[in-house]
Every structure is written in C-alpha cells, then in structure tokens.
Motif scaffolding. Sequence first.
Motif, PDB file in Angstrom:
ATOM      1  N   LEU A  77       0.793  -1.234   0.000  1.00 15.75           N
ATOM      2  CA  LEU A  77       0.000   0.000   0.000  1.00 15.75           C
ATOM      3  C   LEU A  77       0.824   1.282   0.000  1.00 15.75           C
ATOM      4  N   PHE A  78       1.978   1.249   0.647  1.00 14.65           N
ATOM      5  CA  PHE A  78       2.729   2.480   0.855  1.00 14.65           C
ATOM      6  C   PHE A  78       4.093   2.486   0.172  1.00 14.65           C
ATOM      7  N   GLY A  79       4.363   1.449  -0.598  1.00 10.39           N
ATOM      8  CA  GLY A  79       5.624   1.407  -1.341  1.00 10.39           C
ATOM      9  C   GLY A  79       6.853   1.288  -0.451  1.00 10.39           C
ATOM     10  N   GLU A  80       6.697   0.675   0.715  1.00 10.97           N
ATOM     11  CA  GLU A  80       7.845   0.511   1.599  1.00 10.97           C
ATOM     12  C   GLU A  80       8.836  -0.492   0.998  1.00 10.97           C
ATOM     13  N   SER A  81      10.037  -0.469   1.498  1.00  7.11           N
ATOM     14  CA  SER A  81      11.124  -1.299   0.992  1.00  7.11           C
ATOM     15  C   SER A  81      10.775  -2.791   1.018  1.00  7.11           C
ATOM     16  N   ALA A  82      11.135  -3.483  -0.059  1.00  9.68           N
ATOM     17  CA  ALA A  82      10.924  -4.932  -0.145  1.00  9.68           C
ATOM     18  C   ALA A  82      12.249  -5.627  -0.445  1.00  9.68           C
ATOM     19  N   ILE A  83      13.309  -5.160   0.191  1.00 11.95           N
ATOM     20  CA  ILE A  83      14.615  -5.759  -0.060  1.00 11.95           C
ATOM     21  C   ILE A  83      14.657  -7.183   0.510  1.00 11.95           C
ATOM     22  N   VAL A  84      15.591  -7.965  -0.006  1.00 12.87           N
ATOM     23  CA  VAL A  84      15.677  -9.378   0.336  1.00 12.87           C
ATOM     24  C   VAL A  84      15.825  -9.593   1.843  1.00 12.87           C
ATOM     25  N   THR A  85      16.646  -8.805   2.502  1.00 11.06           N
ATOM     26  CA  THR A  85      16.845  -9.015   3.937  1.00 11.06           C
ATOM     27  C   THR A  85      15.559  -8.768   4.727  1.00 11.06           C
ATOM     28  N   ARG A  86      14.772  -7.830   4.301  1.00 16.82           N
ATOM     29  CA  ARG A  86      13.500  -7.569   4.977  1.00 16.82           C
ATOM     30  C   ARG A  86      12.535  -8.734   4.770  1.00 16.82           C
ATOM     31  N   LEU A  87      12.444  -9.213   3.539  1.00 18.43           N
ATOM     32  CA  LEU A  87      11.565 -10.334   3.246  1.00 18.43           C
ATOM     33  C   LEU A  87      12.025 -11.604   3.951  1.00 18.43           C
ATOM     34  N   LEU A  88      13.328 -11.813   4.025  1.00 17.02           N
ATOM     35  CA  LEU A  88      13.866 -12.958   4.751  1.00 17.02           C
ATOM     36  C   LEU A  88      13.525 -12.864   6.237  1.00 17.02           C
ATOM     37  N   SER A  89      13.620 -11.678   6.788  1.00 21.27           N
ATOM     38  CA  SER A  89      13.278 -11.480   8.195  1.00 21.27           C
ATOM     39  C   SER A  89      11.807 -11.783   8.458  1.00 21.27           C
ATOM     40  N   LEU A  90      10.939 -11.365   7.551  1.00 24.17           N
ATOM     41  CA  LEU A  90       9.514 -11.670   7.691  1.00 24.17           C
ATOM     42  C   LEU A  90       9.273 -13.177   7.604  1.00 24.17           C
ATOM     43  N   THR A  91      10.028 -13.844   6.743  1.00 24.57           N
ATOM     44  CA  THR A  91       9.933 -15.296   6.629  1.00 24.57           C
ATOM     45  C   THR A  91      10.341 -15.967   7.939  1.00 24.57           C
ATOM     46  N   LEU A  92      11.363 -15.437   8.581  1.00 21.67           N
ATOM     47  CA  LEU A  92      11.796 -15.994   9.870  1.00 21.67           C
ATOM     48  C   LEU A  92      10.730 -15.815  10.942  1.00 21.67           C
ATOM     49  N   ILE A  93      10.044 -14.686  10.918  1.00 16.88           N
ATOM     50  CA  ILE A  93       8.951 -14.487  11.875  1.00 16.88           C
ATOM     51  C   ILE A  93       7.861 -15.522  11.625  1.00 16.88           C
ATOM     52  N   CYS A  94       7.540 -15.767  10.349  1.00 19.65           N
ATOM     53  CA  CYS A  94       6.532 -16.782  10.016  1.00 19.65           C
ATOM     54  C   CYS A  94       6.970 -18.158  10.508  1.00 19.65           C
ATOM     55  N   ALA A  95       8.246 -18.469  10.344  1.00 19.04           N
ATOM     56  CA  ALA A  95       8.762 -19.750  10.836  1.00 19.04           C
ATOM     57  C   ALA A  95       8.611 -19.839  12.346  1.00 19.04           C
ATOM     58  N   GLY A  96       8.837 -18.743  13.045  1.00 21.10           N
ATOM     59  CA  GLY A  96       8.652 -18.721  14.490  1.00 21.10           C
ATOM     60  C   GLY A  96       7.203 -18.946  14.884  1.00 21.10           C
ATOM     61  N   ILE A  97       6.280 -18.364  14.138  1.00 21.65           N
ATOM     62  CA  ILE A  97       4.857 -18.558  14.406  1.00 21.65           C
ATOM     63  C   ILE A  97       4.493 -20.027  14.254  1.00 21.65           C
ATOM     64  N   VAL A  98       4.940 -20.645  13.160  1.00 24.39           N
ATOM     65  CA  VAL A  98       4.670 -22.058  12.930  1.00 24.39           C
ATOM     66  C   VAL A  98       5.309 -22.903  14.039  1.00 24.39           C
ATOM     67  N   GLY A  99       6.538 -22.568  14.415  1.00 22.51           N
ATOM     68  CA  GLY A  99       7.208 -23.299  15.471  1.00 22.51           C
ATOM     69  C   GLY A  99       6.469 -23.235  16.793  1.00 22.51           C
ATOM     70  N   LEU A 100       5.960 -22.068  17.121  1.00 18.70           N
ATOM     71  CA  LEU A 100       5.193 -21.932  18.370  1.00 18.70           C
ATOM     72  C   LEU A 100       3.904 -22.742  18.329  1.00 18.70           C
ATOM     73  N   LYS A 101       3.268 -22.763  17.179  1.00 19.37           N
ATOM     74  CA  LYS A 101       2.040 -23.555  17.032  1.00 19.37           C
ATOM     75  C   LYS A 101       2.351 -25.035  17.208  1.00 19.37           C
ATOM     76  N   LEU A 102       3.425 -25.504  16.583  1.00 19.00           N
ATOM     77  CA  LEU A 102       3.791 -26.918  16.675  1.00 19.00           C
ATOM     78  C   LEU A 102       4.212 -27.309  18.082  1.00 19.00           C
ATOM     79  N   ALA A 103       4.778 -26.363  18.815  1.00 25.16           N
ATOM     80  CA  ALA A 103       5.265 -26.654  20.162  1.00 25.16           C
ATOM     81  C   ALA A 103       4.173 -26.637  21.227  1.00 25.16           C
TER      82      ALA A 103
END
Length: 104
Positions: A77-103
């Motif tokens: 919506l706001f044209g914020e940065s979509a650099i690889v490191t930012r997207l990778l960091s968001l992916t890590l947060i998603c992995a943490g969410i899945v990990g917490l659910k599984l645990a």
Amino acid sequence: MNWVILITAGLFEIGWAIGLKYTEGFTRLWPTVGTVLAMLVSLGLLGVAMKSLPVGTAYAIWVGVGAVGTAILGIILFGESAIVTRLLSLTLICAGIVGLKLAT
C-alpha cells in the motif's frame, strides 16, 4: 477453535496498525473510528484465545501475525522497501509462528 480466534485477532491487529496510518494522527474521524473498533476487536479476541492458550505463545503469535501482515501491506500500500533481507526477516517471523504452534 481458539487458534482460529487468535489468528483472527492478529488480522484485526493488522487492520488497526494500517488504520493508524490513515487516521493521520487521529485527525480523520472515520479512519479513527475504524481503527479504534479494530483495536477493540483485536484485543477482545486475543483475550478470548488466551483462555485456553499459553499467554506467551498466544501473545507472540498475535504480534507475529500483526507484524508480518502490517509489513506486507506496508510494502503493497505504501511502497515501503521490499529488499531481500527484509523479506527474509519476515519469513523468519513466520517460521517462528509455525514453530510456536507446533510446540503447543
């Protein structure tokens, strides 16, 4: 069912976080009303989900869903940065969410 409620609470968190941008410092009436309503629904659903989910897990997932969703919508919506490191960091947060659910 509490997991569905928790994810829904996270979606409403995305709504109010994005809504804050549209309120322009709470100077616009209808975006402010929508944002406050989304806040109330989000916190209310979080409270319901915490009846049977561990507080640390529920809160971390609620924040994670809100953070990832808000960041993605910020890019769209706001044209914020979509650099690889930012997207990778968001992916890590998603992995943490899945990990917490599984645990749990």
